[in-house]
Scaffold this active site. Structure first.
Site, PDB file in Angstrom:
ATOM      1  CG  HIS A   1      -5.016 -29.905   0.074  1.00 21.63           C
ATOM      2  ND1 HIS A   1      -5.283 -30.907   0.972  1.00 21.63           N
ATOM      3  CD2 HIS A   1      -4.173 -29.060   0.710  1.00 21.63           C
ATOM      4  CE1 HIS A   1      -4.659 -30.693   2.105  1.00 21.63           C
ATOM      5  NE2 HIS A   1      -3.953 -29.568   1.974  1.00 21.63           N
TER       6      HIS A   1
ATOM      7  CG  HIS B   1      -1.770 -24.643   8.237  1.00 21.43           C
ATOM      8  ND1 HIS B   1      -1.350 -25.280   9.400  1.00 21.43           N
ATOM      9  CD2 HIS B   1      -1.959 -25.630   7.324  1.00 21.43           C
ATOM     10  CE1 HIS B   1      -1.302 -26.572   9.197  1.00 21.43           C
ATOM     11  NE2 HIS B   1      -1.664 -26.826   7.936  1.00 21.43           N
TER      12      HIS B   1
ATOM     13  CG  HIS C   1       0.475 -27.976   0.049  1.00 21.90           C
ATOM     14  ND1 HIS C   1       1.145 -29.008   0.661  1.00 21.90           N
ATOM     15  CD2 HIS C   1      -0.668 -27.803   0.779  1.00 21.90           C
ATOM     16  CE1 HIS C   1       0.459 -29.428   1.710  1.00 21.90           C
ATOM     17  NE2 HIS C   1      -0.654 -28.712   1.792  1.00 21.90           N
TER      18      HIS C   1
ATOM     19  CG  ASP D   1       1.821 -26.820   4.559  1.00 21.19           C
ATOM     20  OD1 ASP D   1       2.902 -26.292   4.226  1.00 21.19           O
ATOM     21  OD2 ASP D   1       1.706 -28.012   4.899  1.00 21.19           O
ATOM     22  CG  ASP D   2      -3.400 -25.971   3.636  1.00 19.94           C
ATOM     23  OD1 ASP D   2      -2.832 -26.788   2.896  1.00 19.94           O
ATOM     24  OD2 ASP D   2      -3.926 -26.278   4.733  1.00 19.94           O
TER      25      ASP D   2
END
Length: 708
Positions: free
Chosen positions: A112, A209, A108, A57-58
């Site tokens: 955010h 991540h 994603h 993620d991210d």
């Protein structure tokens, strides 16, 4: 705005979780990490046994995403990267690297946010913008999403479920996780490996991540986790392959690819512009602060040199002076101006040149019947013409030129002509002060006169490169005025033009701080605009007219390379870039940390306040007015920027302007008396002419008027 959204780091907090969950069916809460919320009874699906789905993620991140991909390549396993659109737009090539490595790209969101508390419009925008970035970067689309702040199926509440159903209606499938590595806590490689290992024989989606901070532990743990689980019989795949779903990354329609590339191009351009502007702001800020510090140091040195024990320009100057007052519709103040001149302690003749006034200005002066005062009348021809008319009729070799709205103290002229005891001095700039400073606009101009104009004149004096003698108070040798052809009508800034011409002839133009004169400044923003527009445009005209001084030799070259260069850089070029400070202030308040932004702005303001204190001490001015300094930065400075921009455009277009006479309110002596009776601007008057300058004794403006 594009780059602001890309750079947005403000992430909302996730809502409270399972405490509000009352309608989430067991088919979801007791199921797996892949949601099917489109059916009448929403449910979630488990990953098959002995199957691992590695998700990240991210990202993407230019440092850690390639490192993760390298580990995946080395062990021949795929991963699924749920990318943040704003980051993907900055590093689109990383999405291409992900696909080239055999891994998948999921969504994603773009900035955010917590989708469970976002409106339908916000959710649609977040996913659409991220999808367009993926379209443009890879030529493919994705239907897998992972909502920010999501966790396992057991933590889903009503708001989460509603958001899953919303995104399902938009054509997306939600992928949560059931094995959390907790790598964001950086607990150590061993702990990450342990947290990422599912029970024996059980499949799962592992959450890791590839961005958001130092991910070195994640990379090292991944390098150990994959071979360990492979030895235990686990296979690695993607969510869609694990569940037999259609491929996640499929070719996007041509229109979407084109639109996506357009978005990426816009983002790239916005980023480049912001980068250039950031560096420009840094350069501008550093130069402005360095100039401010250097100017103050030199100004303090000027003060000390002029006030050192034993300093003298030479023997007292007793030669009479001719005072020329060009006047066009100055009925409001002309009587006060002339009376103050006649009350001079230095012998003078006063020549009032009425430039075609229609308000009886000349009649007012004649009705005063004061000795030594002459009135010359002419058809309206402009200020330069009026000054030349007065010079032609002047009887003395020392000529003082002032504006028709100016009040002199009794010793102003005596102080003004003192430097002519030095034969190298060709002209003298006096100390112009704002009389009507009780209003906010007047206070702003008062601060500007003290911090700006007078500090600059001290510096220019020591550098022998004075570009402007203020029209309100200046003195000249008549022979020099004749040598340079009088006051030129070529520019709107006739005072600047003639000063530059004198400097180019090799004469020293000095600043006499004790020769004080009070003038009525514009009382409204409209009047201020007109006055400063004429000043700014006229200064540019004068700079262009005398541009050859830059390459000339001797005194002319010194003036050109010091005075003109300074004007070009610090009064034209840098002020044109200075609005960047305000643009970035707004940008920082909206898109960055507002407290950090305000702290930086406050630091700059503090530096300016310190500079203002020093400047006011140099002028022996009371500092109570400095409360208006912050407001000056918010309003007044922006008006000056707009004036300079318009002046630059007018200069480039070659537009001609008239004199632009301002409407006078009058009552200068009343204004001075009111100021003296209040908290400002009680000043220190200079010592008597010819005495040693040590510690001047106090004398208020009210006292100056009483002495008349």
């Amino acid at each position: 705005m594009v780059n602001g959204q890309i750079e947005n780091d403000a992430l909302p907090h996730a809502h409270e979780g399972s405490d509000t969950s009352t309608h989430v069916p067991a088919t979801v809460s007791e199921g797996g990490p892949v949601m099917d919320a489109s059916s009448p009874t929403p449910h979630s699906v488990h990953i098959p046994a002995n199957t691992i789905v590695l998700t990240f993620d991210d990202g993407p991140d230019p440092r850690w995403t390639p490192a993760v991909l390298e580990v995946l390549r080395r062990h021949h396993v795929p991963g699924t990267f749920f990318v943040v659109g704003s980051e993907a737009a900055r590093y689109p090539w990383l999405l291409q690297d992900i696909r080239a490595a055999g891994s998948e790209v999921g969504l994603h969101t773009f900035t955010h946010p917590d989708l469970s508390t976002s409106s339908r419009m916000r959710v649609d925008r977040e996913l659409t913008e991220t999808q367009l970035v993926v379209n443009g970067a890879t030529g493919e689309s994705s239907y897998l999403i992972r909502p920010p702040f999501s966790s396992t199926a057991g933590a889903v509440d009503d708001l989460d479920l509603a958001s899953f159903q919303l995104t399902e209606s938009m054509g997306y499938m939600t992928v949560l996780s059931d094995v959390d590595s907790r790598d964001w806590q950086r607990p150590g490689v061993d702990a990450i490996v342990r947290n990422s290992t599912p029970p024996p024989g059980v499949g799962g989606v592992v959450l890791m991540h590839d961005a958001g901070g130092d991910r070195s532990q994640t990379v090292a743990a991944l390098d150990r986790l994959i071979p360990t689980l492979q030895q235990q019989g686990f296979r690695f795949t993607t969510p869609t392959a694990a569940l037999g779903l259609p491929p996640n990354n499929r070719p996007a329609p041509v229109a979407d690819r084109v639109l996506g590339r357009t978005v990426l191009a816009a983002v790239g351009a916005a980023g480049a512009v912001v980068q250039v502007l950031t560096w420009a702001l840094l350069v501008v800020g550093v130069l402005i602060l360095l100039r401010l510090a250097l100017m103050l140091v030199i100004a303090v040195r000027h003060k000390r040199l002029r006030h050192r024990r034993g300093f003298s320009w030479g023997p007292p100057v007793a030669e009479p002076a001719s005072v020329i007052v060009p006047a066009y519709n100055e009925s409001a103040n002309i009587a006060s101006t002339v009376r103050s001149l006649v009350a001079s302690t230095h012998p003078v003749e006063v020549i009032v040149v009425d430039d075609g006034s229609t308000d009886g200005t000349a009649d007012i002066v004649e009705a005063l019947g004061l000795p030594g005062v002459r009135v010359l009348r002419q058809v309206n021809g402009g200020k330069a013409s009026a000054l030349n008319h007065g010079i032609a009729h002047a009887r003395h070799e020392l000529v003082v030129m002032i504006d028709g709205d100016t009040i002199f103290a009794p010793d102003t002229i005596a102080r003004l002509v003192e430097p002519f005891a030095d034969p190298t001095v060709g002209a003298v700039a006096g100390n112009a002060k704002v009389a009507n400073r009780r209003g906010l606009i007047g206070r702003w101009q008062h601060i500007e006169y003290v911090m700006g104009f007078n500090v600059d004149r001290r510096v220019f004096d020591l550098g022998h490169c004075m570009p402007t003698i203020p029209g309100a108070v200046g003195a000249f040798r008549r022979e020099i005025l004749v040598a340079v052809g009088g006051v030129s009508e070529d520019t709107l800034a006739e005072d600047t033009d003639v000063t530059m011409a004198i400097c180019r002839r090799g004469w020293w133009v000095v600043y006499q701080e004790h020769a004080r004169a009070w003038t009525e400044a514009p009382a409204s923003l409209g009047q201020l605009w007109r006055q400063r527009y004429r000043w700014s445009y006229g200064t540019m005209q004068s700079m262009w007219k005398h541009r050859h001084a830059v390459v000339e030799r001797g005194a002319a070259g010194r003036f050109g390379r010091r005075g003109l260069a300074h004007l070009a850089i610090f009064q034209v070029l840098l002020p044109l870039l200075s609005p960047l400070i305000d643009v970035f202030l707004i940008y920082g308040l909206v898109f960055l940390d507002p407290w950090t932004t305000l702290a930086l702005w406050g630091a700059v303001l503090a530096v300016q306040f310190v500079a203002a204190v020093i400047a006011f001490r140099l002028e022996r001015e009371p500092m109570g007015v400095l409360w208006a300094l912050p407001l000056q930065q918010i309003v007044y400075r922006q008006v000056m920027y707009a004036v300079l921009i318009r002046s630059t455009i007018s200069a480039l277009a070659g537009i001609r302007l008239g004199w632009q006479k301002l409407r006078r309110l009058g009552g200068l002596d009343t204004l001075l008396a009111r100021n003296a009776a209040g908290t400002e601007p009680a000043e220190q008057a200079p010592p008597a002419p010819g005495s040693v300058v040590e510690d001047p004794e106090p004398l208020t403006e009210g006292a100056v008027l009483q002495r008349r």
